[in-house]
Design an enzyme around this catalytic site. Structure first.
Site, PDB file in Angstrom:
ATOM      1  CG  ASP A   1      -4.860 -33.671  17.978  1.00 17.57           C
ATOM      2  OD1 ASP A   1      -4.390 -34.729  18.404  1.00 17.57           O
ATOM      3  OD2 ASP A   1      -4.265 -32.576  18.080  1.00 17.57           O
TER       4      ASP A   1
ATOM      5  NE  ARG B   1       1.681 -28.717  19.341  1.00 17.09           N
ATOM      6  CZ  ARG B   1       2.844 -28.737  20.005  1.00 17.09           C
ATOM      7  NH1 ARG B   1       3.793 -27.877  19.683  1.00 17.09           N
ATOM      8  NH2 ARG B   1       3.042 -29.588  20.987  1.00 17.09           N
ATOM      9  CG  ASP B   2      -2.780 -27.538  18.753  1.00 15.56           C
ATOM     10  OD1 ASP B   2      -2.414 -27.798  17.584  1.00 15.56           O
ATOM     11  OD2 ASP B   2      -2.355 -28.146  19.746  1.00 15.56           O
TER      12      ASP B   2
HETATM   13  C1  FRU Z   1      -1.953 -33.003  19.942  1.00 15.98           C
HETATM   14  C2  FRU Z   1      -1.023 -32.508  18.847  1.00 15.98           C
HETATM   15  C3  FRU Z   1      -1.260 -31.048  18.543  1.00 15.98           C
HETATM   16  C4  FRU Z   1      -0.726 -30.916  17.144  1.00 15.98           C
HETATM   17  C5  FRU Z   1      -1.125 -32.233  16.538  1.00 15.98           C
HETATM   18  C6  FRU Z   1      -0.163 -32.781  15.530  1.00 15.98           C
HETATM   19  O1  FRU Z   1      -2.122 -34.380  19.908  1.00 15.98           O
HETATM   20  O2  FRU Z   1       0.319 -32.733  19.213  1.00 15.98           O
HETATM   21  O3  FRU Z   1      -0.657 -30.152  19.458  1.00 15.98           O
HETATM   22  O4  FRU Z   1      -1.275 -29.830  16.470  1.00 15.98           O
HETATM   23  O5  FRU Z   1      -1.263 -33.152  17.608  1.00 15.98           O
HETATM   24  O6  FRU Z   1      -0.662 -33.935  14.919  1.00 15.98           O
END
Ligand code: FRU
Length: 549
Positions: free
Chosen positions: A22, A145-146
Site C-alpha cells: 500500500d 486498521r488503516d
Molecule cells: C492492505 C493491507 C492493509 C494493512 C496493510 C498491511 O493491502 O492489508 O489493510 O494495513 O496492507 O501491510
C-alpha cells in the site's frame, strides 16, 4: 541478492528491490511530495513491514530516504501497517497508522516529525501516549486498521475513519478528537454494509458539484459537494466506491440511491489495483490518487526476481460532469518523460486489420488514440436480462471474437505472430431496453504470456484475468478515446478520458523490451477510423528502474 530487471518498470514508482504494497501518507509539504509505502526490507514477499519513504518535487523523479517508521515500541512491535498523514496547524504533519502489539492486536497510533521544519521529514517520533485507539469488546481486534487523513470541522473536532468488519458487515468507524491526541469513537460508524467483509484502506473525501476542474481539501464545506467513500475489500481484493452525502452533524454517510453500494459498485480501477489512497495537493489544488498495482506473477518467481509490486502513476481525481461517477487522469507531470513521437491520422481499419505503431519503444510508451466508430447499426444487441458481469462478457468475447462494432483498440506488449499479447479494447452493444449504446472495455491478460502455471495452488498460478468494465458514454459524436501507459510489466488504460480505468500486470516471455510490439486493431465487421493516434516513447526518471531498455 540479485534483481532480475527484465520486467521492472521504467517510469513507475518502484524501490530498487523487494516487496511493496500500500501507498501510505501521501502529502505535499514544504515543496516536496512525500510517498510512504508498505515495504519489506528483507525480501520479495509480504512481511517485516516498515513505512519506506521517498520524496519528489514533481511526482516523477524520486529520492529514497530512510524508512520513516518501523516496529520499535510496545504498541507497534508487531507491525507498522497502513495509514495516512494530516497537516495539523501548529504541529505540522502527523502520521496516523495501524500499530500491532506483541499479540498482533491492531490499534491506531500516531507519529510526529522530530523537526517539522525539515522539508524531508526524515525522522519521526512515536510519543509515549500511544496508542490512540484500541479495539473495545464489541470490536474485532484483528480487523481494525488503516486510519484515513483526518479533517477538521467547525465544531472543533478532528475526525478520522478506521476500517473494520463485524459479522461479515464491512464497517468504517469514525473517531473524533479536539487535540489530535485523545480520540473517541462515535456511537455509530460513518457507514457500513452487510456481506462485504473487511473494509481495508477506507478513503473519504468531498468533490465539487460545480467545479469539475479542481479538487477539494478534506475540510471544505459548501452546499455544492458530494462525498466519495472508497473501501478495499479484503475478500475479493477489489475496491469499490460510492458517491453520497455526508451529514456532518449526525456523522453519517449515505450513498446516493443510484450509486451501487457493494461488490458490484463503481471502481477507481477495474484491474490489478488495491489499497489506494488520495491526497489533496496544495500546490496545484488537485486531488491525487495513488494505488498499489499488485503482482500477477507467481510467488516463487517474485522471490527469484527479487521484487514484487509497484505504484501506479498518480492520477488526478475529479467528479465527472454526469455527477454519477469519478474520472481519473495521469498527472500532467508524467508527460515530461515523453520523447520520440509518432502519429497517425484518419486511418480506416477494416475488420481483421492490424496496424503496427512504429518509431517508438512499445514496451515503454504513452499512447493516446481516438476512434471514430460512426454508425452503430451493426452493434451486437445487449439483452438487459443478461446477468453477465463485464468480466464474464470480456471472457466470453475476447479480442479475437468477431463482433459488429468492435472489438477494436490497442494490442500492447505483443509478438508479431501474437503468440503473446495484451489487448485493450472496446466492444459496443445496443441495449435493447434503453436503445442506447452499451460500451464494454477490456484489458485481457489471458493471452499476455506463454509462461505456464507452476502448480495448482493460487500462489503457483499466474494471475491473468479478463479485466473489464462498462464505459458510461452515449457515443453521440461517434467517438471514443483510449490512453495506455505501457511499462514492461504494467499497462494502465484510461477509457473515454478516464471514465473507466483498467490496470493489468503482465509477464510476457517473448514480448519484452525491444521485442515487444504495439498495434491498433479492429475485429468488428464495422470499419472504424483512427481519427488520431499520438504515441511517445517514455524516458526514465532520474531514479531509473528498468536498467535501460
Ligand atoms: C492492505 C493491507 C492493509 C494493512 C496493510 C498491511 O493491502 O492489508 O489493510 O494495513 O496492507 O501491510
Amino acid at each position: 541478492e540479485s534483481v532480475n530487471h527484465l520486467h521492472r518498470t521504467g517510469f513507475h514508482f518502484q524501490p530498487p528491490k523487494h516487496w511493496i504494497n500500500d501507498p501510505n501518507g501521501p502529502v505535499y509539504y514544504k515543496g516536496f511530495y512525500h510517498l510512504f509505502y508498505q515495504y519489506n526490507p528483507q525480501g520479495a514477499v509480504w512481511g517485516n513491514i516498515v513505512w519506506a519513504h521517498s520524496v519528489s518535487k514533481d511526482l516523477v523523479n524520486w529520492e529514497a530516504l530512510e524508512p520513516a517508521i518501523y516496529p520499535s515500541k510496545w504498541f507497534d512491535i508487531g507491525g507498522t501497517w497502513s495509514g495516512s498523514i494530516t497537516i495539523v496547524p501548529g504541529k505540522g504533519p502527523v502520521i496516523l497508522y495501524t500499530s500491532l502489539n506483541q499479540n498482533k492486536t491492531q490499534m491506531q497510533s500516531y507519529a510526529i516529525p522530530q523537526d517539522p521544519s525539515d522539508p524531508y521529514l526524515r525522522k519521526w517520533i512515536k510519543p509515549d501516549d500511544n496508542p490512540i485507539a484500541v479495539p473495545d469488546w464489541t470490536m474485532n481486534g484483528s480487523e481494525f486498521r488503516d486510519p484515513t487523513t483526518a479533517w477538521f470541522s467547525k465544531d472543533g473536532h478532528w475526525r478520522t475513519l478506521v476500517g473494520s468488519v463485524r459479522k461479515h458487515r464491512g464497517i468504517a468507524y469514525i473517531y473524533r478528537s479536539r487535540d489530535f491526541k485523545h480520540w473517541v469513537k462515535a456511537k455509530h460508524p460513518v457507514h457500513s454494509k452487510e456481506r462485504t467483509g473487511m473494509w481495508e484502506c477506507p478513503d473519504f473525501f468531498p468533490v465539487s458539484l460545480t467545479d469539475f476542474n479542481n479538487g477539494l481539501d478534506l475540510d471544505y464545506v459548501g452546499p455544492n459537494t458530494k462525498h466519495v467513500l472508497k473501501v478495499s475489500l479484503d475478500l475479493t481484493r477489489y475496491e469499490y466506491y460510492t458517491l453520497g452525502k455526508y451529514d456532518s452533524k449526525k456523522d453519517r454517510y449515505v450513498p446516493d440511491g443510484d450509486s451501487p453500494d457493494g461488490w458490484d459498485g463503481l471502481r477507481f480501477d477495474y484491474g490489478n489495483f488495491y489499497a489506494s489512497k488520495t491526497f489533496f495537493d496544495y500546490k496545484k489544488n488537485r486531488r491525487i490518487l495513488w494505488g498499489w498495482a499488485n503482482e500477477s506473477d507467481t510467488v516463487d518467481d517474485d522471490r527469484l526476481k527479487g521484487w514484487a509490486g509497484l505504484q501506479v502513476i498518480p492520477r488526478t481525481v475529479l467528479l465527472d460532469s454526469s455527477k454519477k461517477q469519478l474520472v481519473f487522469w495521469p498527472i500532467e507531470e508524467i508527460e515530461s518523460l515523453r520523447s520520440n513521437y509518432v502519429r497517425m491520422n484518419n486511418h480506416d481499419i477494416k475488420m481483421g486489420q492490424r496496424l503496427e505503431v512504429k518509431g517508438i519503444t512499445p514496451a515503454k510508451a504513452d499512447v493516446e488514440v481516438t476512434f471514430y466508430v460512426g454508425s452503430l447499426e451493426k452493434a451486437e444487441t445487449f439483452d438487459p436480462s443478461f446477468t453477465f458481469k463485464p468480466f464474464d462478457l470480456c471472457k466470453l468475447k475476447g479480442s479475437n471474437v468477431t463482433g459488429g462494432v468492435g472489438p477494436f483498440g490497442l494490442i500492447t506488449l505483443a509478438t508479431p505472430d501474437l503468440e503473446e499479447y495484451t489487448p485493450v479494447f472496446f466492444r459496443v452493444f445496443k441495449d435493447t431496453s434503453t436503445h442506447k449504446p452499451k460500451v464494454l472495455m477490456c484489458s485481457d491478460a489471458r493471452p499476455s504470456t506463454l509462461k505456464q502455471d507452476q502448480g495448482p495452488s493460487p500462489k503457483e498460478k499466474m494471475y491473468k484475468p479478463s479485466f473489464a468494465g462498462f464505459v458510461d458514454v452515449d457515443l453521440s459524436d461517434g467517438r471514443i478515446s483510449l490512453r495506455s501507459l505501457i511499462d514492461h510489466s504494467v499497462v494502465e488504460n484510461f477509457g473515454a478520458l478516464g471514465k473507466t480505468v483498467i490496470t493489468s500486470r503482465v509477464y510476457p516471455v517473448k514480448a519484452v523490451k525491444e521485442n515487444a510490439h504495439l498495434y491498433v486493431f479492429n475485429n468488428g465487421t464495422q470499419t472504424v477510423n483512427v481519427e488520431s493516434l499520438n504515441a511517445w516513447s517514455m524516458d526514465s526518471p532520474s531514479q531509473m528502474n528498468d536498467g535501460g531498455l
